[in-house]
Design an enzyme around this catalytic site. Sequence first.
Site, PDB file in Angstrom:
ATOM      1  N   LYS A   1       0.837  -1.135   0.070  1.00  0.00           N
ATOM      2  CA  LYS A   1       0.034   0.157  -0.152  1.00  0.00           C
ATOM      3  C   LYS A   1       0.833   1.194  -0.063  1.00  0.00           C
ATOM      4  CE  LYS A   1      -1.570   1.509   4.043  1.00  0.00           C
ATOM      5  NZ  LYS A   1      -1.333   2.930   4.506  1.00  0.00           N
ATOM      6  N   ASN A   2       1.872   1.207   0.785  1.00  0.00           N
ATOM      7  CA  ASN A   2       2.734   2.631   1.032  1.00  0.00           C
ATOM      8  C   ASN A   2       3.739   2.616  -0.107  1.00  0.00           C
ATOM      9  OD1 ASN A   2       1.432   2.953   3.239  1.00  0.00           O
ATOM     10  ND2 ASN A   2       2.640   2.413   4.637  1.00  0.00           N
TER      11      ASN A   2
ATOM     12  N   CYS B   1      -4.332  12.208  12.606  1.00  0.00           N
ATOM     13  CA  CYS B   1      -5.285  11.008  12.692  1.00  0.00           C
ATOM     14  C   CYS B   1      -5.095  10.445  14.062  1.00  0.00           C
ATOM     15  CB  CYS B   1      -4.620   9.780  11.742  1.00  0.00           C
ATOM     16  SG  CYS B   1      -3.273   9.282  11.881  1.00  0.00           S
TER      17      CYS B   1
ATOM     18  N   ARG C   1       0.687  14.386  13.048  1.00  0.00           N
ATOM     19  CA  ARG C   1       1.132  14.275  11.491  1.00  0.00           C
ATOM     20  C   ARG C   1       1.366  15.812  10.695  1.00  0.00           C
ATOM     21  NH1 ARG C   1      -0.883   9.142  10.115  1.00  0.00           N
ATOM     22  NH2 ARG C   1       0.796   8.906   8.593  1.00  0.00           N
TER      23      ARG C   1
ATOM     24  N   ARG D   1      -8.415  -0.329   4.961  1.00  0.00           N
ATOM     25  CA  ARG D   1      -7.633   0.333   4.467  1.00  0.00           C
ATOM     26  C   ARG D   1      -6.186  -0.105   3.964  1.00  0.00           C
ATOM     27  NH1 ARG D   1      -7.020   6.002   7.734  1.00  0.00           N
ATOM     28  NH2 ARG D   1      -5.631   6.335   5.835  1.00  0.00           N
TER      29      ARG D   1
HETATM   30  C1  EPZ Z   1       4.168   6.789   6.297  1.00  0.00           C
HETATM   31  O1  EPZ Z   1       3.500   7.820   7.018  1.00  0.00           O
HETATM   32  C2  EPZ Z   1       3.411   5.718   6.009  1.00  0.00           C
HETATM   33  N1  EPZ Z   1       2.272   5.825   5.442  1.00  0.00           N
HETATM   34  C3  EPZ Z   1       2.953   5.185   7.588  1.00  0.00           C
HETATM   35  O2  EPZ Z   1       1.948   4.146   7.590  1.00  0.00           O
HETATM   36  C4  EPZ Z   1       4.166   4.878   8.571  1.00  0.00           C
HETATM   37  O3  EPZ Z   1       3.909   4.744   9.696  1.00  0.00           O
HETATM   38  C5  EPZ Z   1       4.973   6.190   8.519  1.00  0.00           C
HETATM   39  O4  EPZ Z   1       5.427   6.433   7.274  1.00  0.00           O
HETATM   40  C6  EPZ Z   1       6.464   6.034   9.228  1.00  0.00           C
HETATM   41  O5  EPZ Z   1       7.003   4.838   8.679  1.00  0.00           O
HETATM   42  C7  EPZ Z   1       2.262   5.787   4.027  1.00  0.00           C
HETATM   43  O6  EPZ Z   1       3.425   5.705   3.430  1.00  0.00           O
HETATM   44  C8  EPZ Z   1       1.193   6.270   3.068  1.00  0.00           C
HETATM   45  P1  EPZ Z   1       6.498  10.186   8.456  1.00  0.00           P
HETATM   46  P2  EPZ Z   1       4.125   9.411   7.051  1.00  0.00           P
HETATM   47  O7  EPZ Z   1       6.437  11.479   7.659  1.00  0.00           O
HETATM   48  O8  EPZ Z   1       4.798   9.736   5.629  1.00  0.00           O
HETATM   49  C9  EPZ Z   1       7.152  13.439  11.663  1.00  0.00           C
HETATM   50  C10 EPZ Z   1       0.191   2.703   7.756  1.00  0.00           C
HETATM   51  O9  EPZ Z   1       0.014   2.029   8.775  1.00  0.00           O
HETATM   52  N2  EPZ Z   1       6.942  14.418  10.490  1.00  0.00           N
HETATM   53  O10 EPZ Z   1       7.569   9.394   8.421  1.00  0.00           O
HETATM   54  O11 EPZ Z   1       2.941  10.601   7.299  1.00  0.00           O
HETATM   55  C11 EPZ Z   1       5.751  12.998  12.082  1.00  0.00           C
HETATM   56  O12 EPZ Z   1       4.897  13.650  13.024  1.00  0.00           O
HETATM   57  C12 EPZ Z   1       0.845   4.025   7.878  1.00  0.00           C
HETATM   58  O13 EPZ Z   1       0.430   2.050   6.550  1.00  0.00           O
HETATM   59  C13 EPZ Z   1       6.863  15.817  10.897  1.00  0.00           C
HETATM   60  O14 EPZ Z   1       7.499  16.174  12.202  1.00  0.00           O
HETATM   61  O15 EPZ Z   1       5.402   9.369   7.897  1.00  0.00           O
HETATM   62  C14 EPZ Z   1       5.834  11.450  12.727  1.00  0.00           C
HETATM   63  O16 EPZ Z   1       6.250  11.737  14.083  1.00  0.00           O
HETATM   64  C15 EPZ Z   1       0.344   4.869   9.174  1.00  0.00           C
HETATM   65  N3  EPZ Z   1       6.922  16.698  10.040  1.00  0.00           N
HETATM   66  C16 EPZ Z   1       7.287  11.159  12.099  1.00  0.00           C
HETATM   67  O17 EPZ Z   1       7.530  12.314  11.360  1.00  0.00           O
HETATM   68  C17 EPZ Z   1       6.584  16.312   8.669  1.00  0.00           C
HETATM   69  O18 EPZ Z   1       6.523  17.154   7.812  1.00  0.00           O
HETATM   70  C18 EPZ Z   1       6.834  10.184  11.031  1.00  0.00           C
HETATM   71  O19 EPZ Z   1       6.201  10.504  10.001  1.00  0.00           O
HETATM   72  C19 EPZ Z   1       6.342  15.086   8.204  1.00  0.00           C
HETATM   73  C20 EPZ Z   1       6.520  14.124   9.337  1.00  0.00           C
END
Ligand code: EPZ
Length: 419
Positions: free
Chosen positions: A22-23, A118, A123, A398
């Site tokens: 999915k990701n 969420c 996020r 999802r």
């Molecule tokens: C991706 O989300 C995945 N989703 C998530 O999978 C996964 O948990 C996550 O990466 C971590 O591996 C998809 O790929 C669609 P991040 P993403 O940006 O990109 C902080 C699932 O279950 N952050 O790496 O949103 C944020 O708050 C889902 O399949 C900032 O601070 O994750 C978080 O604490 C859930 N500023 C951390 O980074 C930003 O601009 C990780 O977020 C962006 C993120």
Amino acid sequence: MDKIVVKGGCKLSGEVNISSAKNSVLPIIAASILCGDKCCIRNAPMLEDVIVICNVLKSLNADVTINKEDSSIIIDTSKVITGEPNSDLVGKMRASFLIMGPMISRFGKFRISLPGGCNIGTRPIDLHLKGFKALGAKISVSQGHVEASTSKLVGNKIYLDFPSVGATENIMMAAVLAEGDTTIENAAAEPEIEDLASFLNSMGAMIKGAGTDTIKITGVKKLDGVSHTPIYDRIEAGTFMIAAAVTKSKIKINGILEEHMKPVIAKLTECGVSMEIQGKSIVVDGDRELKPVDIKTMPYPGFPTDMQAQMMALLCTVRGTSLITETIFENRFMHASELKRMGANIKIDGRSAVIEGVERLSGAEVKATDLRAGAALILAAMAAEGSTTICDIYHIDRGYVEIENKFRRLGVEINRISE
Ligand code: EPZ
């Protein structure tokens, strides 16, 4: 609202085939905007989130054909226009925000409603916006929307304060048609980013270093439509590995890349699970006395946060004291209270959870609080005494293709009931 009912105390046997990631598919569908041509995604996972992002592209005048028979998605973005995507759809799934980089790159301007947080965390998108600004976009945020405009994007060196998966993907997609070179440092290294880069490179992009913490992009003039088969879903595979462990069963899981499974294999090995890689399959035997372990979720190649809930379900049934520390999201222990309704012994202290294994969990009425928490409850239910009813299973749909059918074929008494 649909519910899933699981009869506990079951043993699993046989084989299961893992779907595409999915990701991976979500950013790849967003990236198809960049070529203004026709792309075909083969063996696509027919998931709610995939349908949502296809509908987001349709709301921007893309032609999208989803063929469930052969699991293909054909996307023609030649007629995509700039403008604002359907905000109801964008609000349904934060990954919709991944179209921002491609849209700024192709049209030089774009407006989208801010992605919702969420329940696992706020996020934020600050790192995405920092990257777009570094490439020359003017960004403004007001009334719940973010707007970007630029005459052209120019390559730059960008250092990510945190190796954000989405920010790395969005910035990479914005940079592939920019003028000059871009370097993303402290980039996320998840396999799905490598898969996105191989899709973009097959379209004609010039990306090096995806899958490491430094990604170098040389801007090109144009990208062409291609066909692509995404990588397997390492989180779905890990979920089924834990299903074997929590039910003390032996099963074969088809559709894994050993490299991508290393953090999960290492931790389950430490726990005492026996695993044998056979090419693109793995045989998992959980029929043994397992040991408590400590887990700390980290960016790849650390232990994945998307496997944390599933591991908690397993450790609730392992005699001894285990510790889980969730370093990625600030609120990703909601499944703990649901597991406690099943008799689990878990103490939460901020980002740490201390788990005392219990002899047996008991079936109960529980609810899925996010995608992976829902999967974890199914795992716990299989090991529990008696029957468990899981509601709010739209979370599970999802991210897991036909999860109850896949488990039923492994011997689990599991049914979806519509109320
Ligand atoms: C991706 O989300 C995945 N989703 C998530 O999978 C996964 O948990 C996550 O990466 C971590 O591996 C998809 O790929 C669609 P991040 P993403 O940006 O990109 C902080 C699932 O279950 N952050 O790496 O949103 C944020 O708050 C889902 O399949 C900032 O601070 O994750 C978080 O604490 C859930 N500023 C951390 O980074 C930003 O601009 C990780 O977020 C962006 C993120």
